[in-house]
Enzyme design. Structure first.
Site, PDB file in Angstrom:
ATOM      1  N   ASP A  11      25.558 -41.471  -7.232  1.00  0.00           N
ATOM      2  CA  ASP A  11      26.418 -40.996  -8.152  1.00  0.00           C
ATOM      3  C   ASP A  11      27.413 -42.011  -8.715  1.00  0.00           C
ATOM      4  OD1 ASP A  11      25.411 -38.343  -7.712  1.00  0.00           O
ATOM      5  OD2 ASP A  11      27.169 -37.580  -6.588  1.00  0.00           O
ATOM      6  N   ASP A 130      21.935 -26.960 -10.601  1.00  0.00           N
ATOM      7  CA  ASP A 130      22.940 -26.416  -9.615  1.00  0.00           C
ATOM      8  C   ASP A 130      23.105 -24.926  -9.470  1.00  0.00           C
ATOM      9  OD1 ASP A 130      23.383 -29.142  -9.764  1.00  0.00           O
ATOM     10  OD2 ASP A 130      25.185 -29.215 -11.273  1.00  0.00           O
TER      11      ASP A 130
END
Lengths: 252, 211
Positions: A11, A130
């Protein structure tokens, strides 16, 4: 035989690799190019970069990082975060990405997935989902970094994305992300059994058994993890050796 | 003269192939080109490809590159990669289109509903690192271990009519051909440019190959 893939996830924000818990509380993990090189040496099968700021003024940073990594690391690179139009896909591929991951924009504009796959091929289009459990045996798609409910059922949505031309699904359990208590195996099994295309399990890995479980119980084609590798708890090589002892085919 | 020409017919991204070739041959002049005359004059030619075969054939012809590619495949060190392998054959089940016909044989799709030994579904595309079993000791395998893993991503595979062309096979779960060669031509289903050390070695062998 085809090996199950282990994919470290980086990330990235403001040029640094960070890791949060359930999408918040960010902790610095280092320089992305250095970390990518280390994982390549350890035998990572692919690398995934998620540009988690993805604001327009920061876009240049991820391009420079991908260019640097792609000139030194010769394994597949996936980049996601802030992909809104076909031109964003093109720019990331030109910077050196092999696959581009699309999340929120796929929900806002599903035709983007079809257009990008039509132009560049399904092999380079990953749709990231997600997922949050909303009832027993039922998961809902969330967008905007997990902040926005969509009302979409995860299995229906994944199937639709397969039809639109996604080459692969990156499935993240929001309930498990950063919790270190393992993948949501029921969710993973449900989605992978429903699809013809590969599914990458993500969210919740805290130890090596969790990675193995994602494959043997969840049925995932690939497993993605971040913090267990970033903070030196395990190397990718250790993860592969462990999975091999569990009878899982891996690239050693 | 250009040392290595990478054929660009507008399908997909050639950056990875270019980067990997530059990495193994830093002294060489490596260019990505859609110019038939550059391909005709290059010392060696790499023919990559991504996307669907009907689109690839159409775009190749739209750029007037068909004859340059066929000539290169017959005359100089030539490396086909992925769709660049498939396009060399006579016919593909993908979109029911004719290929370039440099090699005799067909391009077929993996079966639906394939399963592994544990009863898990085998996904299509066949994506990831699979073992490449050499059927010959071709110079392009120099320094590459038998059954080394390479990175694949494809839904179709080639079935050459002449089995003596076969240089390597893989299993998914049945055996399929993942490399063929004929004189100056070598072509692979996997992506050497994304296959770490083994892939870079194959590319290095190619740029040094004198068939």
């Amino acid at each position: 035989m085809l090996a199950k893939r282990i994919i470290p996830c980086l990330d990235v924000t403001h040029g640094r690799v960070v890791k949060g818990v359930s999408f918040v509380e960010l902790r610095d993990a280092g320089d992305p190019v250095e970390i990518a090189r280390r994982y390549d040496e350890q035998g990572a099968d692919e690398l995934t970069f998620l540009d988690i700021t993805a604001s327009s003024d920061d876009r240049g940073i991820i391009f420079r990082i991908i260019e640097q990594v792609a000139s030194q690391v010769f394994i597949p690179l996936t980049v996601g975060g802030g992909v809104r139009e076909v031109i964003d896909v093109r720019n990331l591929l030109n910077a050196g990405a092999d696959k581009v991951s699309i999340n929120t924009s796929a929900v806002l504009n599903p035709q983007l997935v079809a257009d990008a796959a039509g132009r560049y091929g399904s092999q380079c289009i990953v749709v990231a989902i997600d997922a949050k459990q909303v009832a027993s045996g039922k998961w809902e798609v969330f967008t905007h970094g997990g902040r926005k409910a969509t009302g979409l059922d995860v299995v229906d949505w994944a199937k639709k994305m397969q039809v639109m031309g996604a080459g692969e699904i990156l499935l993240t359990s929001m309930d498990r992300d950063g919790q270190k208590n393992g993948f949501d195996l029921a969710l993973t099994r449900l989605v992978t059994d429903a699809l013809e295309i590969p599914v990458i399990a993500s969210g919740g890995v805290g130890n090596l058994q969790h990675l193995a479980d994602g494959v043997t119980q969840g049925g995932a084609d690939a497993v993605l993890a971040a913090s267990i590798f970033h903070f030196g708890e395990y190397t990718v090589a250790q993860a592969k050796q462990y999975m091999a002892t569990q009878g899982i085919e891996v690239r050693l | 003269m250009v040392d290595v020409a990478i054929v660009d017919y507008g399908m997909g991204n050639l950056r990875s192939v270019e980067q990997a070739l530059r990495h193994v041959a830093p002294e060489a002049d490596v260019v990505v080109t859609d110019d038939a005359s550059v391909i005709e004059q290059a010392g060696r030619v790499v023919f990559p490809g991504q996307g669907a075969m009907p689109d690839c054939m159409r775009e190749l012809d739209a750029r007037g590159l068909r004859s340059a590619v066929i000539q290169a495949a017959k005359n100089k060190p030539f490396l086909g990669i992925c769709i660049g392998l498939q396009m060399l054959f006579e016919h593909s089940a993908e979109g029911d289109v004719a290929g370039l016909g440099v090699l005799r044989g067909q391009v077929l799709r993996f079966a639906a509903n394939m399963q592994d030994a544990r009863g898990n579904k085998l996904k299509v595309p066949h994506m990831g690192w699979n073992q490449v079993h050499h059927a010959t000791d071709h110079p392009l395998w120099d320094g590459i271990a038998q059954d080394a893993r390479f990175y694949f991503v494809h839904s179709y595979y080639v079935k050459p009519q002449d089995e003596t062309l076969i240089q390597a096979i893989s299993d998914y779960p049945q055996s399929f051909v993942c490399a063929v060669a004929q004189e100056n031509l070598f072509a692979v289903q996997f992506h050497p440019e994304k296959s770490q050390a083994a892939g870079l070695k194959l590319l290095q062998n190619f740029v040094q190959w004198n068939p």
